[in-house]
Design an enzyme around this catalytic site. Structure first.
Site, PDB file in Angstrom:
ATOM      1  N   LEU A  96      37.831  44.188  43.742  1.00 24.00           N
ATOM      2  CA  LEU A  96      37.971  44.991  42.527  1.00 24.00           C
ATOM      3  C   LEU A  96      39.433  45.312  42.242  1.00 24.00           C
ATOM      4  CD1 LEU A  96      36.965  46.649  40.171  1.00 24.00           C
ATOM      5  CD2 LEU A  96      36.407  48.500  41.769  1.00 24.00           C
ATOM      6  N   TYR A  97      40.151  45.780  43.241  1.00 28.88           N
ATOM      7  CA  TYR A  97      41.548  46.148  43.040  1.00 28.88           C
ATOM      8  C   TYR A  97      42.385  44.925  42.657  1.00 28.88           C
ATOM      9  CZ  TYR A  97      46.025  48.464  43.910  1.00 28.88           C
ATOM     10  OH  TYR A  97      47.284  48.998  43.781  1.00 28.88           O
ATOM     11  N   SER A  98      42.160  43.801  43.346  1.00 28.39           N
ATOM     12  CA  SER A  98      42.891  42.570  43.034  1.00 28.39           C
ATOM     13  C   SER A  98      42.601  42.102  41.618  1.00 28.39           C
ATOM     14  CB  SER A  98      42.524  41.484  44.047  1.00 28.39           C
ATOM     15  OG  SER A  98      43.178  40.269  43.747  1.00 28.39           O
TER      16      SER A  98
END
Length: 247
Positions: free
Chosen positions: A155-157
């Site tokens: 998600l963060y990437s």
């Protein structure tokens, strides 16, 4: 290298701690008046404002949740109302989430997208009502958008990878207006969220060519260059300030 942006006005989202605080202080040292946003900790934001004022520059702190587009726009407009202009936008505020993709909740998904993707887009929209030739938009990404070396960062990437497209497209769109748009991908940086002696530090250092974490001031120095007149021919670019993690 001081006073390279004398008289400019900078807006730094999430500027009360970590990389954001270092960026705000460095831009002030180089001559800018600075507005920062913070979500909850007013005392820390006030400390940064006081530090900037001791440097001889004007500063304000605006409480704003970057997940709220109206709050983002109000903060940008409030900055212009206070200082009379806007020259540099630094989209730094971020929501971090890590863990197996199966465990990501709908609320986590919504917030990360709102803070990491929607907010820079909305802030750029609002800023463009005020930026003129020589203006700067600087997005803060992450090296995990370039190299997903560890599991659990889907998600963060994904959210930080979206900034690559935003930066390239805005750089192209705003080039005729002499406004540059660039992206900095920090690597492991010694902050409260990711301390240089934390549980992941040894593995991260082993994958970093220079073998150590950055300090927030290292990232701020790259942002300061992109904000300066010397970077006038650089736009649509992504800079990996990560000690060789993505080399």
């Amino acid at each position: 290298m001081g006073n390279t942006i004398e008289g400019k006005v900078a807006f730094v989202s999430g500027g009360s701690r970590g990389i954001g605080a270092a960026v705000a202080s460095r831009l002030a040292a180089d001559g800018a008046d600075v507005a920062i946003t913070f979500q909850q900790d007013k005392s820390r934001a006030d400390d940064i404002v006081e530090r900037i004022r001791w440097q001889g520059r004007r500063a304000i702190a605006i409480q704003a949740d970057s997940a709220d587009p109206d709050a983002v726009m109000d903060a940008l407009n409030g900055t212009v109302a206070e200082f009379g202009r806007l020259d540099i936008l630094v989209n730094n505020a971020a929501a971090f989430q890590a863990g197996p993709i199966e465990q990501v909740s709908p609320a986590e998904l919504e917030r990360v997208i709102a803070v990491n993707i929607q907010a820079p887009f909305v802030a750029s929209q609002a800023a463009l009502r005020h930026l003129t030739a020589g203006g700067r938009i600087i997005n803060i990404g992450s090296n995990v958008a370039v190299r997903a070396a560890f599991p659990g960062f889907a998600l963060y990437s994904m959210s930080k990878t979206a900034l690559i497209g935003l930066t390239k497209a805005l750089g192209r769109e705003l080039g005729p207006r002499a406004i540059t748009v660039n992206l900095v991908h920090p690597g492991a940086t010694n902050t409260e969220m990711n301390p240089a002696d934390g549980p992941m530090a040894s593995a991260i250092k082993d994958l970093t060519a220079l073998g150590h974490y950055a300090e927030p001031s290292d990232i701020a120095a790259v942002v300061a260059f992109l904000a300066s007149p010397e970077a006038r021919y650089l736009t649509g670019a992504s800079i990996n300030a990560d000690g060789g993690f993505t080399a």
